[in-house]
Scaffold this active site. Structure first.
Site, mmCIF file in Angstrom:
data_model
loop_
_atom_site.group_PDB
_atom_site.id
_atom_site.type_symbol
_atom_site.label_atom_id
_atom_site.label_comp_id
_atom_site.label_asym_id
_atom_site.label_seq_id
_atom_site.Cartn_x
_atom_site.Cartn_y
_atom_site.Cartn_z
ATOM 1 N N LYS A 1 -1.484 -5.298 13.605
ATOM 2 C CA LYS A 1 -1.358 -4.856 12.215
ATOM 3 C C LYS A 1 -1.360 -3.331 12.118
ATOM 4 O O LYS A 1 -2.333 -2.674 12.479
ATOM 5 C CB LYS A 1 -2.516 -5.422 11.381
ATOM 6 N N LYS B 1 -1.805 -8.401 3.948
ATOM 7 C CA LYS B 1 -1.983 -8.636 2.508
ATOM 8 C C LYS B 1 -1.048 -9.718 1.965
ATOM 9 O O LYS B 1 -1.378 -10.396 1.001
ATOM 10 C CB LYS B 1 -1.856 -7.339 1.717
ATOM 11 N N GLY C 1 0.815 -1.223 0.000
ATOM 12 C CA GLY C 1 0.000 0.000 0.000
ATOM 13 C C GLY C 1 0.841 1.262 0.000
ATOM 14 O O GLY C 1 0.430 2.303 -0.526
ATOM 15 N N ASN C 2 2.051 1.164 0.571
ATOM 16 C CA ASN C 2 2.930 2.329 0.597
ATOM 17 C C ASN C 2 3.495 2.668 -0.780
ATOM 18 O O ASN C 2 4.022 3.758 -0.984
ATOM 19 C CB ASN C 2 4.069 2.106 1.597
#
Length: 315
Positions: free
Chosen positions: A131, A217, A14-15
């Site tokens: 998380k 993920k 996501g980063n």
């Protein structure tokens, strides 16, 4: 990579989509660059399934929801926020992929699947949030948020403090057969975004129900890779290779490495929890489940040079 047309699951962090600028435009522009690398796998003829993280995005959405929470407009639960970011990032990525494929003259359909990932309601993770989601904060800012909201924050691999939420392990993927069917039909599939929407099965009605959590993920991607019979599992991160003694004078780059070697390094606490460790564990789980499987951990920029990336083999 060999000339054989492999079924490849590529897990994107996501980063890689959101670094500093959280605007929709900035994230779309980041994805326009990202897909240029991903399309090279498609152009080579491989069957590609793309998964992605959503840590920064779902964390920011969580903050937006909390800021506007009221009796008339109550904040939505975390599982719904995962679904919302799965949809928004999936839309941006699908649009960017379609445009890049058009520009490259490649006739391929792309589909984003809203993916439900099955977890156990008895998973111990619900009693121990680990998380990280949302932006990085200073220790002072994190403590202020903990006092104000009662949420849990932890220091994340030397990069700052982040909110932490339950992260149960996936035990199945409800949409695996649909994804498999699309891939077998030649469709490029975007799936399990943000680790998928966490659902549990009601023991009485057998119906699926959402539950507030964020699934890692990499573990969701590994589960999907197994269920669709992938040959290769690629985990993309911020570095070209995995290292032991990272950021120390005796830092050592790992290229081809066996499961037994990685287990030894895990025992030596070589990999940071919440950062590289889950990637290593997901890669091990995938390779272990079948003969001839391989997992690769590298950067997006190094996709063209996979032979020099960190390759995990059974050994």
């Amino acid at each position: 990579m060999s000339d054989r047309k492999s079924k490849v699951v590529v897990a994107l962090g996501g980063n890689a989509i959101l670094s500093k600028d959280a605007s929709a435009k900035a994230q779309q522009e980041a994805l326009e660059q990202t897909v240029k690398s991903l399309v090279k796998l498609i152009k080579a003829g491989h069957e590609v399934i793309i998964t992605h993280g959503n840590g920064p995005q779902v964390g920011n959405l969580f903050l937006q929801q909390a800021a506007s929470d009221s009796e008339k407009n109550p904040a939505l639960p975390l599982d719904t926020l995962v679904a919302m970011t799965q949809g928004s990032i999936g839309f941006w990525m699908e649009n960017a992929l379609n445009n890049e494929l058009l520009e490259q003259g490649i006739d391929k359909d792309v589909a984003t699947i809203m993916t439900e990932v099955i977890v156990s309601a008895d998973d111990p993770a619900f009693d121990n949030p680990t998380k990280p989601i949302g932006p990085f904060l200073s220790e002072e800012e994190a403590k202020e948020q903990m006092e104000k909201t009662g949420a849990s924050f932890k220091e994340d691999a030397g990069r700052g403090w982040r909110k932490v939420v339950p992260s149960p392990k996936p035990i199945g993927i409800k949409d695996a057969k649909v994804i498999q069917s699309l891939v077998d039909s030649g469709v490029v599939v975007i799936a399990a975004g943000g680790g998928g929407v966490p659902v549990v099965q009601n023991p009485v009605t057998k119906k699926m129900e959402g539950i507030e959590a964020v699934i890692d993920k990499d573990f969701a991607s590994q589960t999907l890779a197994e269920l669709v019979g992938a040959d290769l599992f690629i985990i993309l991160t911020g570095v070209d290779n995995v290292y032991i003694n990272y950021n120390q004078p005796n830092q050592e780059k790992l290229e081809t490495v066996t499961i037994s070697q990685l287990r030894q390094y895990i025992g030596e606490n070589q990999f940071a929890p919440g950062s590289m460790l889950p990637k290593i564990e997901a890669a091990i789980d995938f390779v272990e489940q079948g003969d001839g499987r391989k997992a690769i951990i590298t950067s997006l920029q190094n996709l063209e040079n996979l032979d020099s990336a960190t390759q995990i083999v059974k050994g």
